[in-house]
Design an enzyme around this catalytic site. Structure first.
Site, PDB file in Angstrom:
ATOM      1  N   LYS A   1      27.576   7.006  47.170  1.00  0.00           N
ATOM      2  CA  LYS A   1      27.575   8.240  47.170  1.00  0.00           C
ATOM      3  C   LYS A   1      26.342   8.140  46.125  1.00  0.00           C
ATOM      4  CE  LYS A   1      31.407  10.212  45.894  1.00  0.00           C
ATOM      5  NZ  LYS A   1      32.400  11.806  45.819  1.00  0.00           N
ATOM      6  N   ARG A   2      26.363   7.555  45.115  1.00  0.00           N
ATOM      7  CA  ARG A   2      25.170   7.672  44.246  1.00  0.00           C
ATOM      8  C   ARG A   2      23.551   7.388  44.616  1.00  0.00           C
ATOM      9  NH1 ARG A   2      28.372   4.590  40.977  1.00  0.00           N
ATOM     10  NH2 ARG A   2      29.593   6.133  42.129  1.00  0.00           N
TER      11      ARG A   2
END
Ligand code: GLU
Length: 470
Positions: A238-239
């Protein structure tokens, strides 16, 4: 609906991950082709991380990729948080039949003992202490000796040494069920026959299989599907990576292209042809053919798929697909200047030049903007043309003299002017004309663009550019 029962069990803790979308699609293809059921279960027991809007996001994202709640193969959505009583009851049963025991040790206790005695892990310390339920007592599963063999349709036979699996917690000290227990009990209650899910759950599988067996059920067919990795072969995160399906949708990736691309991540359609209609993939997809090495989520390839799907649309389909952008509050041009006929006519020159729908509108915005903004870089490049003013004026004059305002005649007129005026490089001399008209250095074929734009507006923009430079 009889037949096998698949499930997709996302946790509503964020945007819908492309890996989750692939898992959902594989389950969906199997449920439909095998005449079975696709159960959607929202695993919402982590109250702190769940939000109702994420649940709606999952349902919307699934609908976008073709998993519709009104399909006869669809069942649910069920919400895990509604079944806490059943989770606790199952744990109770395990305790009563001697497959689980209570324990009053805290994590800190375990650590202190490990330190003092040089042990590692929990090591079944309360197994034979005969504790009952009580405040702060967790319920642990009594892992049997021996090995657990998981038969996995993707990974083959995977053997786990039970001595390396500690007596895991079923109920927390406050009596609430742990995720692994809830997940298994729901699968049992919902009569799930096939658990097809991400590879990261494989280490949990022996524990879950032990629970299935202890509760007197035949374990489901397992299939752990390969992770998706980025260019650096790191698991998509996600990051670091663009993983939200919604973002692709909002940028103008087509659902069909996205679905097709996701299906091929770890699976090669029959015959080796990757671009396939859904019905074909649905009919052909088999877990046995899934590759178990990580699958590269290749943005370039996804863009190529999308470009391919955009090109294969009819102009009318293309217009319909672009409509959400045309109607959006931040539409690239005012609605009252948009002309459907012109857009449809231009579609064949736009479609090959865009990898996303959002991009496609950028290709034609000059048609519908009163005054397309000329970007500074484009202008700097265009003004590098030797004898810029001469080029603009002589092409203007040449266009003005054209009898039939068509791409062919405009091209011929421009080439004659280029020759007569000795433009160093007629190809390059197109650049300032294009910039004056469209505001950009790249775009659809120049003379077609002029044809669509029309005589008056073309000449007006050229005069304007000339005046600006002058
Ligand atoms: N809720 C779990 C997750 O989103 C899925 C567990 C499973 O598929 O068994 O990772």
């Amino acid at each position: 609906m009889t037949g096998p029962r698949f499930r997709f069990a996302p946790s509503p803790t964020g945007f819908f991950h492309v890996g989750g979308a692939r898992t959902a699609l594989w389950n969906w293809a199997l449920a439909r082709s095998m005449g079975g059921t696709f159960v959607l279960r929202i695993e919402d027991t982590d109250a702190e991380r769940n939000r109702p809007e994420w649940t709606q996001g999952i349902i919307d994202a699934l609908a976008w990729i073709g998993v519709h709640t009104d399909d006869p193969h669809f069942e649910g959505p069920y919400f895990q948080s509604n079944y806490a009583e059943q989770h606790v009851a199952a744990a109770q049963r395990l305790f009563e039949q001697g497959d689980a025991y209570y324990c009053d040790m805290t994590g800190a206790d375990v650590e202190a003992r490990n330190k003092a005695e040089g042990n590692q892990g929990y090591q079944g310390w309360s197994r034979n202490r005969g504790l009952g339920p009580g405040p702060g007592h967790v319920l642990r599963f009594k892992v049997p000796a021996g090995t657990t063999v998981v038969h996995d349709l993707v990974r083959g036979e995977v053997t786990f040494d039970n001595s390396l699996i500690e007596d895991f917690v079923l109920l927390r000290g406050n009596g609430t069920p742990m995720f692994l227990l809830a997940n298994v009990v729901d699968d049992m209650t919902m009569s799930i026959s096939h658990v097809v899910r991400a590879e990261e759950h494989l280490p949990n599988t022996p524990k879950q299989q032990m629970m299935w067996e202890a509760l007197g059920h035949e374990p489901p067919v397992w299939a752990h599907v390969p992770v998706l990795v980025n260019e650096a072969r790191k698991k998509l995160s996600k990051r670091r990576d663009k993983v939200a399906l919604e973002m692709y949708r909002d940028e103008g990736y087509l659902a069909d292209a996205m679905v097709n691309y996701l299906m091929t991540l770890g699976w090669m359609p029959k015959g080796g042809e990757e671009i396939q209609p859904w019905a074909q993939m649905e009919a052909d997809f088999r877990l046995e053919d899934v590759n178990h090495s990580p699958a590269f989520f290749d943005l370039k390839k996804l863009a190529a798929f999308n470009g391919d799907y955009i090109r294969s649309m009819s102009p009318a389909e293309f217009l319909e697909a672009c409509r959400p952008w045309l109607l959006a509050a931040d539409a690239p041009f005012p609605a009252d200047r948009f002309d459907e006929e012109v857009f449809l006519a231009m579609a064949p020159v736009i479609q090959p030049r865009a990898t996303t729908l959002a991009e496609a509108l950028g290709v034609v915005d000059f048609m519908f903007l009163a005054e397309p903004a000329i970007d500074a870089d484009a202008w700097a490049k265009a003004t590098a043309t030797p004898d810029l003013v001469g080029v603009l004026r002589s092409s203007s004059a040449a266009f003005e003299a054209v009898a039939d305002w068509s791409a062919d005649e405009l091209k011929a007129a421009f080439e004659q002017a280029a020759e007569a005026n000795g433009f160093a490089k007629p190809g390059k001399a197109q650049a300032p004309v294009r910039v004056a008209i469209t505001g950009r250095t790249v775009g659809p074929p120049l003379f077609e663009s002029l044809e669509f734009l029309g005589r008056d507006e073309t000449l007006r923009r050229l005069r304007n550019a000339d005046a600006t430079i002058g």
